[in-house]
Scaffold this motif. Structure first.
Motif: not given
Length: 65
Positions: A2, A4-5, A12, A53, A58, A62
């Motif tokens: 997936d 990650k945004e 982070v 990336t 994680k 945000q």
């Protein structure tokens, strides 16, 4: 895998901690390269986006727009 945004000013967690012992980083520049700043000692590191990336564990906090 997936995607990650993440965006500018997000906090982070990376897979490996910084030598100062802190594992929280703030994203301070986005582009082809990503600059992150350690929240423990204020040291900044410039990483290529692909490497960033891979090393990103994680997104902890945000930023709301």
């Amino acid at each position: 895998m997936d995607a990650k945004e993440f965006q500018l000013n997000d906090v982070v967690e990376m897979k490996k901690p910084h030598p100062c012992g802190e594992n929280r980083w703030k994203i301070i520049r986005l582009g082809m390269d990503i600059r992150i700043k350690c929240l423990g000692c204020d040291h900044s590191v410039l990483l290529p986006r692909r490497e960033f990336t891979k090393k990103l564990k994680k997104v902890l906090e945000q930023v709301e727009e």
